[in-house]
Scaffold this motif. Sequence first.
Motif, mmCIF file in Angstrom:
data_model
loop_
_atom_site.group_PDB
_atom_site.id
_atom_site.type_symbol
_atom_site.label_atom_id
_atom_site.label_comp_id
_atom_site.label_asym_id
_atom_site.label_seq_id
_atom_site.Cartn_x
_atom_site.Cartn_y
_atom_site.Cartn_z
ATOM 1 N N ASP A 105 -1.946 -6.386 -9.992
ATOM 2 C CA ASP A 105 -1.281 -7.538 -9.369
ATOM 3 C C ASP A 105 0.227 -7.329 -9.278
ATOM 4 O O ASP A 105 0.852 -7.613 -8.244
ATOM 5 C CB ASP A 105 -1.564 -8.808 -10.179
ATOM 6 C CG ASP A 105 -2.968 -9.343 -9.980
ATOM 7 O OD1 ASP A 105 -3.594 -9.019 -8.957
ATOM 8 O OD2 ASP A 105 -3.438 -10.089 -10.859
ATOM 9 N N ALA A 106 0.806 -6.837 -10.359
ATOM 10 C CA ALA A 106 2.253 -6.647 -10.385
ATOM 11 C C ALA A 106 2.681 -5.595 -9.363
ATOM 12 O O ALA A 106 3.688 -5.761 -8.658
ATOM 13 C CB ALA A 106 2.697 -6.239 -11.791
ATOM 14 N N ASP A 107 1.930 -4.519 -9.264
ATOM 15 C CA ASP A 107 2.273 -3.474 -8.300
ATOM 16 C C ASP A 107 2.185 -3.999 -6.869
ATOM 17 O O ASP A 107 3.072 -3.761 -6.040
ATOM 18 C CB ASP A 107 1.336 -2.274 -8.462
ATOM 19 C CG ASP A 107 1.641 -1.459 -9.705
ATOM 20 O OD1 ASP A 107 2.744 -1.609 -10.261
ATOM 21 O OD2 ASP A 107 0.773 -0.664 -10.124
ATOM 22 N N LEU A 108 1.107 -4.703 -6.576
ATOM 23 C CA LEU A 108 0.919 -5.188 -5.209
ATOM 24 C C LEU A 108 1.943 -6.255 -4.842
ATOM 25 O O LEU A 108 2.336 -6.362 -3.680
ATOM 26 C CB LEU A 108 -0.499 -5.742 -5.049
ATOM 27 C CG LEU A 108 -1.617 -4.693 -5.076
ATOM 28 C CD1 LEU A 108 -2.983 -5.365 -5.106
ATOM 29 C CD2 LEU A 108 -1.517 -3.758 -3.878
ATOM 30 N N ALA A 109 2.370 -7.043 -5.817
ATOM 31 C CA ALA A 109 3.347 -8.095 -5.533
ATOM 32 C C ALA A 109 4.676 -7.525 -5.072
ATOM 33 O O ALA A 109 5.445 -8.208 -4.381
ATOM 34 C CB ALA A 109 3.552 -8.964 -6.775
ATOM 35 N N GLY A 110 4.945 -6.267 -5.429
ATOM 36 C CA GLY A 110 6.211 -5.674 -5.050
ATOM 37 C C GLY A 110 6.186 -4.902 -3.752
ATOM 38 O O GLY A 110 7.170 -4.231 -3.413
ATOM 39 N N ILE A 111 5.086 -4.988 -3.017
ATOM 40 C CA ILE A 111 4.936 -4.209 -1.786
ATOM 41 C C ILE A 111 4.606 -5.148 -0.635
ATOM 42 O O ILE A 111 3.688 -5.961 -0.721
ATOM 43 C CB ILE A 111 3.826 -3.160 -1.941
ATOM 44 C CG1 ILE A 111 4.156 -2.243 -3.125
ATOM 45 C CG2 ILE A 111 3.667 -2.343 -0.669
ATOM 46 C CD1 ILE A 111 2.986 -1.465 -3.614
ATOM 47 N N ASP A 112 5.355 -5.058 0.438
ATOM 48 C CA ASP A 112 5.177 -5.962 1.569
ATOM 49 C C ASP A 112 4.295 -5.397 2.675
ATOM 50 O O ASP A 112 3.837 -6.151 3.536
ATOM 51 C CB ASP A 112 6.541 -6.307 2.196
ATOM 52 C CG ASP A 112 7.431 -7.086 1.237
ATOM 53 O OD1 ASP A 112 6.883 -7.851 0.430
ATOM 54 O OD2 ASP A 112 8.655 -6.894 1.298
ATOM 55 N N ASP A 113 4.052 -4.090 2.676
ATOM 56 C CA ASP A 113 3.454 -3.500 3.869
ATOM 57 C C ASP A 113 2.174 -2.704 3.600
ATOM 58 O O ASP A 113 1.826 -1.829 4.360
ATOM 59 C CB ASP A 113 4.465 -2.597 4.581
ATOM 60 C CG ASP A 113 4.992 -1.486 3.688
ATOM 61 O OD1 ASP A 113 4.638 -1.463 2.494
ATOM 62 O OD2 ASP A 113 5.763 -0.645 4.194
ATOM 63 N N HIS A 114 1.466 -2.989 2.504
ATOM 64 C CA HIS A 114 0.181 -2.305 2.303
ATOM 65 C C HIS A 114 -0.874 -2.916 3.225
ATOM 66 O O HIS A 114 -0.698 -4.017 3.761
ATOM 67 C CB HIS A 114 -0.259 -2.375 0.836
ATOM 68 C CG HIS A 114 -0.632 -3.741 0.364
ATOM 69 N ND1 HIS A 114 -1.816 -4.363 0.706
ATOM 70 C CD2 HIS A 114 0.020 -4.620 -0.445
ATOM 71 C CE1 HIS A 114 -1.885 -5.539 0.134
ATOM 72 N NE2 HIS A 114 -0.784 -5.735 -0.556
ATOM 73 N N GLN A 115 -1.953 -2.213 3.406
ATOM 74 C CA GLN A 115 -2.997 -2.666 4.317
ATOM 75 C C GLN A 115 -4.306 -2.986 3.595
ATOM 76 O O GLN A 115 -5.383 -2.952 4.186
ATOM 77 C CB GLN A 115 -3.213 -1.623 5.417
ATOM 78 C CG GLN A 115 -1.963 -1.495 6.298
ATOM 79 C CD GLN A 115 -2.147 -0.538 7.443
ATOM 80 O OE1 GLN A 115 -3.220 -0.440 8.035
ATOM 81 N NE2 GLN A 115 -1.087 0.189 7.780
ATOM 82 N N LEU A 116 -4.208 -3.298 2.324
ATOM 83 C CA LEU A 116 -5.349 -3.878 1.625
ATOM 84 C C LEU A 116 -5.517 -5.324 2.098
ATOM 85 O O LEU A 116 -4.540 -6.056 2.227
ATOM 86 C CB LEU A 116 -5.121 -3.863 0.115
ATOM 87 C CG LEU A 116 -5.289 -2.533 -0.600
ATOM 88 C CD1 LEU A 116 -4.764 -2.638 -2.014
ATOM 89 C CD2 LEU A 116 -6.757 -2.116 -0.602
ATOM 90 N N ASP A 117 -6.752 -5.713 2.336
ATOM 91 C CA ASP A 117 -7.013 -7.084 2.788
ATOM 92 C C ASP A 117 -7.679 -7.943 1.720
ATOM 93 O O ASP A 117 -7.522 -9.161 1.714
ATOM 94 C CB ASP A 117 -7.866 -7.060 4.056
ATOM 95 C CG ASP A 117 -7.163 -6.340 5.200
ATOM 96 O OD1 ASP A 117 -5.923 -6.412 5.274
ATOM 97 O OD2 ASP A 117 -7.845 -5.683 6.008
ATOM 98 N N SER A 118 -8.443 -7.322 0.819
ATOM 99 C CA SER A 118 -9.030 -8.093 -0.280
ATOM 100 C C SER A 118 -9.471 -7.151 -1.388
ATOM 101 O O SER A 118 -9.768 -5.975 -1.158
ATOM 102 C CB SER A 118 -10.239 -8.920 0.189
ATOM 103 O OG SER A 118 -11.363 -8.089 0.438
#
Length: 376
Positions: free
Chosen positions: A57-70
């Motif tokens: 969660d912490a890693d993803l919160a810091g990234i604006d442009d990944h293409q994971l959807d769920s």
Amino acid sequence: MLYNRLFVFGPMLMLAVFIGGCASTASLPEPIAQDDPMPTGTLAEVDLLPDYLQQLDADLAGIDDHQLDSILVARHGRLVYERYFNGYAADTPHDLRSATKSITSLLVGMAIDDGAILNVDQPMMSHLRDAYPEVDDKGDIQLRHLLTMASGLDCSDRDPDSRGQEDRMYRQRDWVGYFLSLETVAPPGLQPDYCTGGVVALGRVISEATGQQVDAYAQQKLFAPLGIRNLRWARFDDDSQIDTGGHLLLTPRALVKIGQLVLQQGQWQGESLLSPAWINEATTPQVTLDNTPYGYLWWLHEVDYGVQPVRIIAARGNGGQTLFIAPQFDLVAVTTASYYNDPQAAVVDRIFFNAILPSVPELQAAAQRTAPTGIE
């Protein structure tokens, strides 16, 4: 944290692998209907450790442009972790691409349970002869050959020069007829090669055998009992046939239910939807495809965390659409993503094998000692 050091790219994993723009919310499919909910709970209630998922969660919160959807995780039949990105929500159906194929495998098993199909040794043409009387010399192709991508026809989605390559097939009106017209290049069963056309032909087999369109049969036998209504099949042949090789729209929660059905050996809320015999046969290695054990349209993996080999059953689709099933730990995980034709889609495997699965306490000690082996 341990989560970081398990990844090949080290602590900056997410910055190293997540590039590219966000999915356009304007293009997202609208909800089609409302599915029945599934039980929910907390990580603690199903005995999953929080450290890895909190770090994710912490890693993803810091990234604006990944293409994971769920990303979704369920254990002991309860949904305990659920995240959506890029405009997607719980009721947004997602294109499953080739993960659809594994659902087609379940439908073949149901047709066998019903007696509409005798067994996997039946010749393909025994169900398709009336619809395609002009087809010659295909009588030695059995249903098992379609289920294992080993028809022996000139059909390789990995080879753009193959006449049966899926993009060439998509340009035809009748995909089944086109598949049946392909030349034989190897004896059936000898040389598995990834081929969407054969799975589309399986859909027509189901239709001819049951006397129903595949979507109607699937709704009656599979989706309605699971409380799944928020779905849409793709069609071809002037919308007269159903694409059972890909492009089924389904929500990630619905895909979790599919995984739970497999995990429960075909049982759902006290009702038998599918025989355990078919689940076991379909998820037993039958061939090696793309250097990976393959059952009846299911990918099969075994990874070693230093404590015990862990068996994984998976449905996979282009872009990162993945259903992971870990029977030993009563665990199901789903990812959807928009990394279409992009090698970065492999990040979903790293998330599962290096973050979700090590959240099982039985694997925590091994995860501290070494990264798992058997993952490419």
